[in-house]
Scaffold this active site. Structure first.
Site, short mmCIF file in Angstrom:
data_model
loop_
_atom_site.label_atom_id
_atom_site.label_comp_id
_atom_site.label_asym_id
_atom_site.label_seq_id
_atom_site.Cartn_x
_atom_site.Cartn_y
_atom_site.Cartn_z
N ASP A 95 0.51 -12.59 8.43
CA ASP A 95 1.62 -11.74 8.86
C ASP A 95 1.21 -10.63 9.83
OD1 ASP A 95 3.41 -13.22 7.32
OD2 ASP A 95 3.20 -11.90 5.58
N HIS A 122 9.25 -13.52 9.85
CA HIS A 122 8.93 -12.78 8.63
C HIS A 122 10.03 -11.75 8.38
CE1 HIS A 122 6.43 -11.08 5.49
NE2 HIS A 122 6.79 -9.88 5.95
N SER A 180 17.76 -22.16 6.57
CA SER A 180 18.81 -21.55 7.39
C SER A 180 18.27 -21.13 8.77
CB SER A 180 19.46 -20.36 6.67
OG SER A 180 18.60 -19.26 6.64
N THR A 200 -1.78 -15.85 13.31
CA THR A 200 -3.24 -15.75 13.40
C THR A 200 -3.77 -15.87 11.97
OG1 THR A 200 -3.18 -13.35 13.13
CG2 THR A 200 -3.13 -14.20 15.40
N ARG A 252 -6.67 -26.31 -0.01
CA ARG A 252 -5.94 -25.91 1.20
C ARG A 252 -6.41 -26.65 2.44
NH1 ARG A 252 -2.73 -21.57 0.41
NH2 ARG A 252 -3.51 -20.12 -1.13
#
Ligand code: GRF
Length: 214
Positions: free
Chosen positions: A141, A105, A13, A137, A61
């Site tokens: 968050d 966020h 969204s 960074t 990762r």
């Protein structure tokens, strides 16, 4: 004109809010780590190129992030916008996009970083909650804040009602942040602060919607 790549993992969204805002930039691609992200269909319907880089196809990762950045860089974007992208990114990835990678966020950072922000805000009984757009960074968050919107928390709020209210604010501030970025109105200083180079910064930095009628 500047170009952006949007990264999503789900319904998209916020991505859609960027599409709808008629921004002074080109959204050159939408990339997801999940083939079943509902937002991919929305992007395709708009004729925007999409791609999937499935994190499950990579052993760790680092290798996922390398594949992801390769895919992103195929599109040569000026900026990369995380819009509900639910993967933690490595320091290498983040530094590759220093000053060009932004995230939305669902809390007033630095309060409630991480997950389940609305449930935690309700548990704490805070009266003001909200959302934040920030540069990314390596510190999850906690990157330099570009814009925040505050919303009231009502006594009878549920996680759903509060997240709906915050989401409406997200859909206002993310396009605003991208607009500033794409028109060079944002400067990220060496000290990691965001300077907004426009006249009405007090009015636009904090959006406080009117209290809703109960
Ligand atoms: C939003 O609340 C965003 O702030 C968070 O994940 C959610 C994504 O929603 N990072 P959507 O996919 O943009 O609808």
């Amino acid at each position: 004109m500047k170009s952006i790549v949007v990264l999503i993992s789900g319904r998209g969204s916020n991505m859609q809010a960027l599409f709808d805002a008629m921004l002074p930039c080109t959204i050159v691609a939408v990339i997801s780590n999940r083939a079943d992200a509902a937002g991919l269909a929305i992007a395709k319907a708009r004729g925007i190129p999409t791609a999937v880089v499935n994190h499950r196809d990579y052993p760790d990762r680092g290798s996922f992030d390398t594949a992801l950045s390769k895919m992103i860089d195929n599109f040569h974007p000026d900026f990369v916008a995380l819009a509900g992208f639910m993967r933690i990114l490595t320091a290498n990835f983040v530094s590759h996009y220093h000053g060009r990678l932004v995230n939305i966020h669902p809390s007033l950072l630095p309060a409630y970083s991480g997950l389940e922000t609305h449930a935690r805000a309700l548990r704490d009984g805070v009266k003001i909650h909200g959302c934040t757009v920030h540069f990314v960074t390596p510190d999850l968050d906690h990157g330099p804040i570009i814009i925040q919107a505050a919303v009231p928390v009502m006594q009878d709020d549920t996680v759903q009602s509060l997240s709906d209210r915050v989401l409406r604010a997200e859909h206002q501030i993310y396009p605003q942040a991208i607009r500033w970025l794409c028109t060079n109105l944002i400067e990220l200083t060496d000290k990691g602060k965001v300077l907004l180079k426009c006249q009405n910064q007090l009015r636009s930095v904090l959006i406080s919607p009117d209290l809703e009628q109960s």
